[in-house]
Design a protein around this motif. Sequence first.
Motif, PDB file in Angstrom:
ATOM      1  N   SER A  76       0.824  -1.206   0.000  1.00 58.01           N
ATOM      2  CA  SER A  76       0.000   0.000   0.000  1.00 58.01           C
ATOM      3  C   SER A  76       0.858   1.255   0.000  1.00 58.01           C
ATOM      4  CB  SER A  76      -0.935  -0.006   1.217  1.00 58.01           C
ATOM      5  OG  SER A  76      -1.804  -1.119   1.188  1.00 58.01           O
ATOM      6  N   THR A  80       1.322   3.560  -3.320  1.00 59.56           N
ATOM      7  CA  THR A  80       0.847   4.935  -3.189  1.00 59.56           C
ATOM      8  C   THR A  80       1.921   5.927  -3.589  1.00 59.56           C
ATOM      9  OG1 THR A  80      -0.675   4.326  -1.408  1.00 59.56           O
ATOM     10  CG2 THR A  80      -0.060   6.641  -1.582  1.00 59.56           C
ATOM     11  N   LEU A 195      -4.604   9.016  -0.239  1.00 56.96           N
ATOM     12  CA  LEU A 195      -5.637   8.295   0.493  1.00 56.96           C
ATOM     13  C   LEU A 195      -6.339   7.289  -0.405  1.00 56.96           C
ATOM     14  CD1 LEU A 195      -7.203   7.953   3.135  1.00 56.96           C
ATOM     15  CD2 LEU A 195      -8.770   9.738   2.337  1.00 56.96           C
ATOM     16  N   TRP A 196      -6.719   7.716  -1.603  1.00 59.05           N
ATOM     17  CA  TRP A 196      -7.371   6.800  -2.540  1.00 59.05           C
ATOM     18  C   TRP A 196      -6.458   5.640  -2.915  1.00 59.05           C
ATOM     19  CZ3 TRP A 196     -10.043  10.687  -6.423  1.00 59.05           C
ATOM     20  CH2 TRP A 196     -11.143  11.247  -5.770  1.00 59.05           C
ATOM     21  N   PHE A 198      -3.856   4.396  -1.227  1.00 59.33           N
ATOM     22  CA  PHE A 198      -3.614   3.509  -0.087  1.00 59.33           C
ATOM     23  C   PHE A 198      -4.824   2.627   0.182  1.00 59.33           C
ATOM     24  CE2 PHE A 198      -3.228   2.166   4.266  1.00 59.33           C
ATOM     25  CZ  PHE A 198      -1.873   1.973   4.454  1.00 59.33           C
ATOM     26  N   VAL A 199      -6.018   3.224   0.208  1.00 65.66           N
ATOM     27  CA  VAL A 199      -7.233   2.453   0.481  1.00 65.66           C
ATOM     28  C   VAL A 199      -7.474   1.416  -0.616  1.00 65.66           C
ATOM     29  CG1 VAL A 199      -9.743   2.592   0.706  1.00 65.66           C
ATOM     30  CG2 VAL A 199      -8.293   4.263   1.851  1.00 65.66           C
ATOM     31  N   TRP A 202      -4.899  -1.348  -0.228  1.00 69.27           N
ATOM     32  CA  TRP A 202      -5.115  -2.104   1.008  1.00 69.27           C
ATOM     33  C   TRP A 202      -6.284  -3.083   0.858  1.00 69.27           C
ATOM     34  CZ3 TRP A 202      -2.293  -2.570   5.369  1.00 69.27           C
ATOM     35  CH2 TRP A 202      -2.892  -3.186   6.457  1.00 69.27           C
ATOM     36  N   ASN A 203      -7.315  -2.671   0.152  1.00 69.16           N
ATOM     37  CA  ASN A 203      -8.495  -3.520  -0.016  1.00 69.16           C
ATOM     38  C   ASN A 203      -8.382  -4.482  -1.194  1.00 69.16           C
ATOM     39  OD1 ASN A 203      -9.881  -2.361   2.165  1.00 69.16           O
ATOM     40  ND2 ASN A 203     -10.668  -0.703   0.889  1.00 69.16           N
ATOM     41  N   SER A 260      -9.120  -3.509   9.268  1.00 69.86           N
ATOM     42  CA  SER A 260      -9.667  -2.180   8.997  1.00 69.86           C
ATOM     43  C   SER A 260      -9.011  -1.080   9.823  1.00 69.86           C
ATOM     44  CB  SER A 260     -11.176  -2.168   9.266  1.00 69.86           C
ATOM     45  OG  SER A 260     -11.843  -3.144   8.484  1.00 69.86           O
ATOM     46  N   LEU A 263      -6.879   1.899   8.106  1.00 67.85           N
ATOM     47  CA  LEU A 263      -7.666   2.895   7.389  1.00 67.85           C
ATOM     48  C   LEU A 263      -8.379   3.836   8.353  1.00 67.85           C
ATOM     49  CD1 LEU A 263      -9.239   0.634   4.611  1.00 67.85           C
ATOM     50  CD2 LEU A 263      -7.066   1.862   4.603  1.00 67.85           C
ATOM     51  N   TYR A 267      -7.360   7.944   8.202  1.00 73.12           N
ATOM     52  CA  TYR A 267      -8.276   8.911   7.599  1.00 73.12           C
ATOM     53  C   TYR A 267      -8.330  10.247   8.326  1.00 73.12           C
ATOM     54  CZ  TYR A 267     -12.458  10.969   5.600  1.00 73.12           C
ATOM     55  OH  TYR A 267     -13.332  11.824   4.994  1.00 73.12           O
TER      56      TYR A 267
END
Length: 285
Positions: A76, A80, A195-196, A198-199, A202-203, A260, A263, A267
């Motif tokens: 991640s 990123t 942020l986008w 990494f998320v 990560w998912n 989770s 995240l 945030y």
Amino acid sequence: MSDRVFLTVGYSLLALFTAAIIVPLAYVVIASFMDPNVLNNQGISFRMSDWTPEAYKRVLEDEMIWRGFADSFFYSVAATVISVFITLLAAYPMSKKELVGRKFFNALFVITMFFGGGLIPTFILMNELRLVNTVWAILLPGAFNVWNMILARTFYQSVSKEIWEAAQIDGANEIAYFFRILMPLCKPIIAVLALWGFVGMWNSYFDAMIYLNDASLQPLQLVLRSILVQNTPQSGMIADIQSTAEMAELLKYSTIVVSSLPLLVMYPFFQKYFDKGVMVGSIKG
């Protein structure tokens, strides 16, 4: 009167959407602390005597969870950094209206948003490049995102041209202007893209499932998938055979919460940039 009705309906729908998010999240968090026998027989209980940290203890003691957690964090962060750097570099020349061939490159980028080679050709390409079962199979394919480039390009165009003219008067070239002047002004859009990115990484689990065969390279999402979808917790996470079904169900909730946490922690630090970056990137140009 009509405005009041409109606001009432809007707030009511917002409350329903908020409840639809909070209620399942609260259920998962509470269920992760519940005694498996009580959870299966009686459901959610708020009595502290019915709660136990056993599931978290077994999850945190599992080696595969920690290895997957470390792999996911590395993927991640690395993805990123690579993606944001490439996106910002690509968006800068595309923000220049005097760029020769700007419309051609813009059309070329947009086409890739709607058309792709597909899974099999992509896998063949990755295999021919000898990237299968390597970390680069996860980091390189998503290194450039056209939509993120459009947002960054729009943000660049919102920066006053007088800043560039003043930098030229002071003797700054394009490289000095980009890194020393423009980048500090772009913290909001950088935070949004980070942020986008990494998320999303990560998912993500599908690319890792396709390209990674070595268990030591697989991210946390594949471990989580084996627990949630295949219903097969790692060996050692369930100690007693008699409570296998109950503990497996409890491990699902605790693993979701653990996966989770990064995240949820990250945030709030990006929130002050997030709103500004999204709004500027959406209304300018």
